[in-house]
Write an enzyme that holds these catalytic residues in place. Structure first.
Site, mmCIF file in Angstrom:
data_model
loop_
_atom_site.group_PDB
_atom_site.id
_atom_site.type_symbol
_atom_site.label_atom_id
_atom_site.label_comp_id
_atom_site.label_asym_id
_atom_site.label_seq_id
_atom_site.Cartn_x
_atom_site.Cartn_y
_atom_site.Cartn_z
ATOM 1 N N GLU A 188 0.856 -1.202 0.000
ATOM 2 C CA GLU A 188 0.000 0.000 0.000
ATOM 3 C C GLU A 188 0.886 1.244 0.000
ATOM 4 O OE1 GLU A 188 -2.121 -0.474 3.680
ATOM 5 O OE2 GLU A 188 -4.042 -0.418 2.685
ATOM 6 N N ARG A 232 -4.147 -4.756 -0.198
ATOM 7 C CA ARG A 232 -5.489 -4.151 -0.244
ATOM 8 C C ARG A 232 -5.865 -3.741 -1.674
ATOM 9 N NH1 ARG A 232 -5.027 -1.328 5.117
ATOM 10 N NH2 ARG A 232 -5.806 -2.819 6.630
HETATM 11 N N1 LIG Z 1 -8.424 3.198 3.051
HETATM 12 C C1 LIG Z 1 -7.573 3.182 4.104
HETATM 13 C C2 LIG Z 1 -6.518 2.284 4.145
HETATM 14 C C3 LIG Z 1 -5.683 2.312 5.233
HETATM 15 N N2 LIG Z 1 -5.873 3.197 6.225
HETATM 16 C C4 LIG Z 1 -4.930 3.277 7.336
HETATM 17 C C5 LIG Z 1 -4.947 2.131 8.302
HETATM 18 C C6 LIG Z 1 -3.537 2.083 8.800
HETATM 19 O O1 LIG Z 1 -3.364 3.053 9.833
HETATM 20 C C7 LIG Z 1 -2.722 2.525 7.596
HETATM 21 C C8 LIG Z 1 -2.096 1.429 6.796
HETATM 22 O O2 LIG Z 1 -2.799 0.237 6.954
HETATM 23 P P1 LIG Z 1 -2.057 -1.186 7.177
HETATM 24 O O3 LIG Z 1 -1.369 -1.475 5.880
HETATM 25 O O4 LIG Z 1 -1.081 -1.047 8.274
HETATM 26 O O5 LIG Z 1 -3.153 -2.156 7.474
HETATM 27 O O6 LIG Z 1 -3.624 3.267 6.787
HETATM 28 C C9 LIG Z 1 -6.935 4.067 6.168
HETATM 29 O O7 LIG Z 1 -7.153 4.874 7.099
HETATM 30 N N3 LIG Z 1 -7.758 4.049 5.098
#
Ligand SMILES: Nc1ccn([C@H]2C[C@H](O)[C@@H](COP(=O)(O)O)O2)c(=O)n1
Ligand SMILES: Nc1ncnc2c1ncn2[C@@H]1O[C@H](COP(=O)(O)OP(=O)(O)O)[C@@H](O)[C@H]1O
Length: 282
Positions: free
Chosen positions: A102, A155
């Site tokens: 991501e 994702r």
């Molecule tokens: N659409 C999204 C995708 C991710 N996030 C946030 C959640 C985590 O703090 C960060 C990265 O996610 P991870 O790869 O660690 O599961 O980004 C979001 O707010 N909205």
């Protein structure tokens, strides 16, 4: 220059940047998915043809990615800190697989601003800002040229909307108008742009395990994430990919239980490798 003309000028530049990013990723061809049409045309012509095709025919034509071929696209889905990046690291050692994490570094720094951090500080104010940028950067990821027979990506544009935007909205932290704007953007994208996903690998964890791993990872912006946030994200994932009661699932789902320690996870990844490489869930 007046404040308003300066503001409009900046808006036009930003819009032009976004437009050229997306347009640059597209083939400037139109396809009707079943019967690809190989006609070159300009972006504007493409839009015109899309509009006319929609009024004259019942089938829908979509814009396609540059050089789209038969490569498999596997999306790794799961809660925050469920182990997606670690899973991708494992598969990055396999030849024939291209991995794509991501774009979190972009979400933490867009021209010197940190929309991820701002969103966690004040979700009602900055949720739309972050999620608009997430939608753009994920679309950019989906449309980028694939360089191996299999792409594994962290994702998708689907979970961005069905999990994170939905969570902000349902928890009362996103105003109705912000949700409406994001939803219209999302609907337009999936209606008009072909975003192929062949398999979803769902790393299924308990929120408690994610909470422990989140604390261990210690990302600055995420320090204030409470257990309830991970529980809400977990429930949205379960309803989408397991119970199939919320939103359309764009591909078959392979579920991998992911509460286990790393050596067991690696054994499971190896056991599932063939299915993943074939894009199958059974
Ligand atoms: N659409 C999204 C995708 C991710 N996030 C946030 C959640 C985590 O703090 C960060 C990265 O996610 P991870 O790869 O660690 O599961 O980004 C979001 O707010 N909205
Ligand atoms: N199976 C596992 N057991 C214990 N810790 C893990 C496991 N998988 C990942 N971790 C650790 O948990 C944290 C989050 O993992 P990460 O792969 O970054 O999750 P995600 O990409 O889903 O947010 C990292 O510190 C990582 O080293």
């Amino acid at each position: 220059m007046s404040f308003s003309s300066c503001y409009i000028g900046r808006f036009r530049r930003t819009f032009a940047q976004i437009h050229s990013t997306i347009a640059g990723r597209l083939n400037r061809q139109i396809s009707d998915c079943q019967k690809p049409v190989h006609r070159k045309c300009t972006w504007m012509n493409t839009q015109a043809r899309l509009l006319s095709s929609r009024t004259q025919h019942s089938y829908r034509r979509k814009l396609v990615r540059n050089g789209e071929k038969k490569q498999l696209v596997i999306c790794i889905e799961g809660n925050i800190a469920s182990g997606k990046t670690t899973c991708l690291e494992h598969f990055s050692k396999t030849s024939d697989i291209e991995v794509m994490t991501e774009p979190v570094s972009k979400w933490r720094n867009v021209q010197g601003h940190n929309p991820l951090g701002l969103m966690y500080q004040d979700p009602s104010r900055w949720g739309l800002t972050l999620q608009t940028y997430v939608q753009l950067t994920m679309l950019d990821r989906h449309l980028s040229t694939i360089t191996a027979p299999v792409r594994m990506m962290e994702r998708s544009i689907y979970s961005a909307k069905y999990i994170f935007v939905e969570n902000l909205y349902r928890s009362g932290k996103m105003p109705d108008v912000d949700f409406a704007v994001l939803s219209e953007w999302f609907e337009w994208i999936i209606r008009n742009i072909h975003i192929p996903v062949d398999l979803i690998v769902y790393l299924q964890t308990t929120p408690q395990i994610c909470y422990e791993r989140l604390k261990e990872r210690c990302r600055e912006e995420e320090k204030m994430i409470p257990m309830e946030y991970l529980e809400a994200v977990h429930q949205l994932y379960e309803d989408w990919l397991i119970n199939k009661t919320s939103f359309k699932v764009p591909a078959p789902v392979l579920v991998i239980p992911a509460d286990h320690d790393l050596p067991k996870m690696i054994r499971q990844y190896e056991e599932n490798k063939e299915k993943i490489l074939l894009g199958r869930n059974a």
